[in-house]
Design a protein around this motif. Structure first.
Motif, PDB file in Angstrom:
ATOM      1  N   VAL A   5       0.843  -1.199   0.000  1.00 56.53           N
ATOM      2  CA  VAL A   5       0.000   0.000   0.000  1.00 56.53           C
ATOM      3  C   VAL A   5       0.874   1.243   0.000  1.00 56.53           C
ATOM      4  O   VAL A   5       1.995   1.223   0.496  1.00 56.53           O
ATOM      5  CB  VAL A   5      -0.950   0.056   1.228  1.00 56.53           C
ATOM      6  N   ASN A   6       0.347   2.318  -0.574  1.00 56.72           N
ATOM      7  CA  ASN A   6       0.974   3.623  -0.432  1.00 56.72           C
ATOM      8  C   ASN A   6       0.714   4.096   0.992  1.00 56.72           C
ATOM      9  O   ASN A   6      -0.372   3.871   1.533  1.00 56.72           O
ATOM     10  CB  ASN A   6       0.373   4.634  -1.409  1.00 56.72           C
ATOM     11  N   LEU A   7       1.690   4.744   1.577  1.00 58.99           N
ATOM     12  CA  LEU A   7       1.520   5.262   2.930  1.00 58.99           C
ATOM     13  C   LEU A   7       1.039   6.699   2.880  1.00 58.99           C
ATOM     14  O   LEU A   7       1.615   7.536   2.187  1.00 58.99           O
ATOM     15  CB  LEU A   7       2.836   5.195   3.705  1.00 58.99           C
ATOM     16  N   GLY A   8      -0.010   6.985   3.600  1.00 61.15           N
ATOM     17  CA  GLY A   8      -0.498   8.353   3.740  1.00 61.15           C
ATOM     18  C   GLY A   8      -1.448   8.794   2.659  1.00 61.15           C
ATOM     19  O   GLY A   8      -2.628   8.918   2.876  1.00 61.15           O
ATOM     20  N   LYS A   9      -0.952   8.999   1.474  1.00 61.99           N
ATOM     21  CA  LYS A   9      -1.762   9.517   0.373  1.00 61.99           C
ATOM     22  C   LYS A   9      -1.624   8.590  -0.829  1.00 61.99           C
ATOM     23  O   LYS A   9      -0.640   7.872  -0.960  1.00 61.99           O
ATOM     24  CB  LYS A   9      -1.286  10.911  -0.039  1.00 61.99           C
ATOM     25  N   VAL A  10      -2.587   8.675  -1.716  1.00 63.57           N
ATOM     26  CA  VAL A  10      -2.556   7.842  -2.914  1.00 63.57           C
ATOM     27  C   VAL A  10      -1.320   8.123  -3.752  1.00 63.57           C
ATOM     28  O   VAL A  10      -0.688   7.218  -4.271  1.00 63.57           O
ATOM     29  CB  VAL A  10      -3.844   8.042  -3.757  1.00 63.57           C
ATOM     30  N   ASN A  11      -0.924   9.379  -3.870  1.00 69.70           N
ATOM     31  CA  ASN A  11       0.230   9.733  -4.695  1.00 69.70           C
ATOM     32  C   ASN A  11       1.534   9.780  -3.902  1.00 69.70           C
ATOM     33  O   ASN A  11       2.530  10.304  -4.369  1.00 69.70           O
ATOM     34  CB  ASN A  11      -0.016  11.056  -5.414  1.00 69.70           C
ATOM     35  N   SER A  12       1.531   9.235  -2.710  1.00 71.68           N
ATOM     36  CA  SER A  12       2.733   9.222  -1.868  1.00 71.68           C
ATOM     37  C   SER A  12       3.834   8.398  -2.525  1.00 71.68           C
ATOM     38  O   SER A  12       3.578   7.408  -3.209  1.00 71.68           O
ATOM     39  CB  SER A  12       2.381   8.621  -0.504  1.00 71.68           C
ATOM     40  N   ARG A  13       5.073   8.796  -2.279  1.00 76.65           N
ATOM     41  CA  ARG A  13       6.211   8.037  -2.802  1.00 76.65           C
ATOM     42  C   ARG A  13       6.663   6.972  -1.814  1.00 76.65           C
ATOM     43  O   ARG A  13       7.562   6.200  -2.103  1.00 76.65           O
ATOM     44  CB  ARG A  13       7.360   8.983  -3.117  1.00 76.65           C
ATOM     45  N   LYS A  51      -2.128   4.756   7.167  1.00 77.52           N
ATOM     46  CA  LYS A  51      -0.967   4.984   8.032  1.00 77.52           C
ATOM     47  C   LYS A  51       0.115   5.777   7.294  1.00 77.52           C
ATOM     48  O   LYS A  51       0.167   5.786   6.081  1.00 77.52           O
ATOM     49  CB  LYS A  51      -0.385   3.661   8.525  1.00 77.52           C
ATOM     50  N   ASN A  52       0.967   6.432   8.075  1.00 79.19           N
ATOM     51  CA  ASN A  52       2.107   7.124   7.484  1.00 79.19           C
ATOM     52  C   ASN A  52       3.402   6.489   7.995  1.00 79.19           C
ATOM     53  O   ASN A  52       3.368   5.598   8.851  1.00 79.19           O
ATOM     54  CB  ASN A  52       2.055   8.629   7.761  1.00 79.19           C
ATOM     55  N   HIS A  53       4.518   6.949   7.491  1.00 78.20           N
ATOM     56  CA  HIS A  53       5.821   6.370   7.821  1.00 78.20           C
ATOM     57  C   HIS A  53       6.085   6.357   9.326  1.00 78.20           C
ATOM     58  O   HIS A  53       6.599   5.385   9.864  1.00 78.20           O
ATOM     59  CB  HIS A  53       6.922   7.135   7.078  1.00 78.20           C
ATOM     60  N   GLU A  54       5.735   7.431  10.017  1.00 74.68           N
ATOM     61  CA  GLU A  54       5.985   7.519  11.454  1.00 74.68           C
ATOM     62  C   GLU A  54       5.184   6.490  12.244  1.00 74.68           C
ATOM     63  O   GLU A  54       5.605   6.054  13.307  1.00 74.68           O
ATOM     64  CB  GLU A  54       5.658   8.933  11.975  1.00 74.68           C
ATOM     65  N   GLU A  55       4.011   6.125  11.746  1.00 72.11           N
ATOM     66  CA  GLU A  55       3.160   5.162  12.441  1.00 72.11           C
ATOM     67  C   GLU A  55       3.613   3.717  12.231  1.00 72.11           C
ATOM     68  O   GLU A  55       3.055   2.812  12.836  1.00 72.11           O
ATOM     69  CB  GLU A  55       1.709   5.308  11.980  1.00 72.11           C
ATOM     70  N   ILE A  56       4.619   3.513  11.392  1.00 76.21           N
ATOM     71  CA  ILE A  56       5.057   2.160  11.077  1.00 76.21           C
ATOM     72  C   ILE A  56       6.561   1.979  11.268  1.00 76.21           C
ATOM     73  O   ILE A  56       7.035   0.873  11.477  1.00 76.21           O
ATOM     74  CB  ILE A  56       4.662   1.809   9.620  1.00 76.21           C
ATOM     75  N   GLN A  86      -3.024 -13.140  18.095  1.00 78.92           N
ATOM     76  CA  GLN A  86      -1.747 -12.494  17.819  1.00 78.92           C
ATOM     77  C   GLN A  86      -1.623 -12.196  16.321  1.00 78.92           C
ATOM     78  O   GLN A  86      -2.172 -12.914  15.491  1.00 78.92           O
ATOM     79  CB  GLN A  86      -0.583 -13.376  18.251  1.00 78.92           C
ATOM     80  N   VAL A  87      -0.913 -11.141  16.008  1.00 76.96           N
ATOM     81  CA  VAL A  87      -0.616 -10.758  14.628  1.00 76.96           C
ATOM     82  C   VAL A  87       0.896 -10.765  14.478  1.00 76.96           C
ATOM     83  O   VAL A  87       1.613 -10.217  15.312  1.00 76.96           O
ATOM     84  CB  VAL A  87      -1.179  -9.359  14.307  1.00 76.96           C
ATOM     85  N   TYR A  88       1.372 -11.409  13.413  1.00 77.57           N
ATOM     86  CA  TYR A  88       2.809 -11.496  13.162  1.00 77.57           C
ATOM     87  C   TYR A  88       3.135 -10.873  11.807  1.00 77.57           C
ATOM     88  O   TYR A  88       2.386 -11.046  10.845  1.00 77.57           O
ATOM     89  CB  TYR A  88       3.271 -12.957  13.145  1.00 77.57           C
ATOM     90  N   PHE A  89       4.251 -10.161  11.743  1.00 78.21           N
ATOM     91  CA  PHE A  89       4.767  -9.635  10.490  1.00 78.21           C
ATOM     92  C   PHE A  89       5.943 -10.523  10.095  1.00 78.21           C
ATOM     93  O   PHE A  89       6.987 -10.493  10.745  1.00 78.21           O
ATOM     94  CB  PHE A  89       5.259  -8.201  10.630  1.00 78.21           C
ATOM     95  N   SER A  90       5.788 -11.300   9.043  1.00 75.09           N
ATOM     96  CA  SER A  90       6.917 -12.128   8.607  1.00 75.09           C
ATOM     97  C   SER A  90       7.722 -11.408   7.529  1.00 75.09           C
ATOM     98  O   SER A  90       8.821 -11.857   7.177  1.00 75.09           O
ATOM     99  CB  SER A  90       6.434 -13.490   8.115  1.00 75.09           C
ATOM    100  N   ASP A  91       7.211 -10.308   7.031  1.00 71.46           N
ATOM    101  CA  ASP A  91       7.910  -9.457   6.091  1.00 71.46           C
ATOM    102  C   ASP A  91       7.358  -8.062   6.257  1.00 71.46           C
ATOM    103  O   ASP A  91       6.146  -7.882   6.276  1.00 71.46           O
ATOM    104  CB  ASP A  91       7.678  -9.978   4.654  1.00 71.46           C
ATOM    105  N   LEU A  92       8.219  -7.073   6.429  1.00 72.79           N
ATOM    106  CA  LEU A  92       7.756  -5.708   6.592  1.00 72.79           C
ATOM    107  C   LEU A  92       8.815  -4.786   6.018  1.00 72.79           C
ATOM    108  O   LEU A  92       9.938  -4.733   6.509  1.00 72.79           O
ATOM    109  CB  LEU A  92       7.526  -5.367   8.075  1.00 72.79           C
ATOM    110  N   ILE A  93       8.444  -4.109   4.937  1.00 74.97           N
ATOM    111  CA  ILE A  93       9.364  -3.173   4.277  1.00 74.97           C
ATOM    112  C   ILE A  93       8.651  -1.841   4.114  1.00 74.97           C
ATOM    113  O   ILE A  93       7.549  -1.785   3.574  1.00 74.97           O
ATOM    114  CB  ILE A  93       9.804  -3.700   2.895  1.00 74.97           C
ATOM    115  N   VAL A  94       9.287  -0.792   4.598  1.00 74.51           N
ATOM    116  CA  VAL A  94       8.793   0.569   4.401  1.00 74.51           C
ATOM    117  C   VAL A  94       9.826   1.286   3.563  1.00 74.51           C
ATOM    118  O   VAL A  94      10.999   1.294   3.878  1.00 74.51           O
ATOM    119  CB  VAL A  94       8.616   1.299   5.753  1.00 74.51           C
ATOM    120  N   GLN A  95       9.382   1.852   2.481  1.00 76.76           N
ATOM    121  CA  GLN A  95      10.318   2.565   1.603  1.00 76.76           C
ATOM    122  C   GLN A  95       9.732   3.893   1.199  1.00 76.76           C
ATOM    123  O   GLN A  95       8.578   4.084   1.074  1.00 76.76           O
ATOM    124  CB  GLN A  95      10.632   1.735   0.365  1.00 76.76           C
TER     125      GLN A  95
END
Length: 95
Positions: A5-13, A51-56, A86-95
């Motif tokens: 997903v894009n973070l924050g806005k649809v046109n977010s980088r 969500k935005n970058h700071e929230e993740i 429980q919720v698990y993240f087995s892969d999490l990449i924020v770019q």
């Protein structure tokens, strides 16, 4: 399947790619989750895209995110019951 997903806005980088696994309390709940996988995925995409970058970005924010996802899915699909334990993240990449 990974969720992107894009973070924050649809046109977010910035974007998030995450692979989420759920721990449930019994086999009946597991079957229900598998049968409604598309609906669960849709709810997760809608939630994560707000969500935005700071929230993740930090470990503590990821812990809060797990709790929020668990609470959201339990409320949306199971009322007040805490069947997703429980919720698990087995892969999490924020770019």
């Amino acid at each position: 399947d990974s969720i992107v997903v894009n973070l924050g806005k649809v046109n977010s980088r910035r974007y998030l790619r995450v692979l989420i696994s759920l721990e449930v309390d019994n086999i009946e709940t597991e079957k229900e989750v598998k049968e409604n996988k598309v609906i669960f995925r849709d709810k997760l995409i809608s939630f994560l895209s707000t969500k935005n970058h700071e929230e993740i970005g930090s470990t503590s924010s990821q812990s809060m995110l797990r709790t929020k996802i668990k609470d959201l899915l339990n409320k949306e699909f199971f009322g007040a019951a805490e069947v997703i334990t429980q919720v698990y993240f087995s892969d999490l990449i924020v770019q």
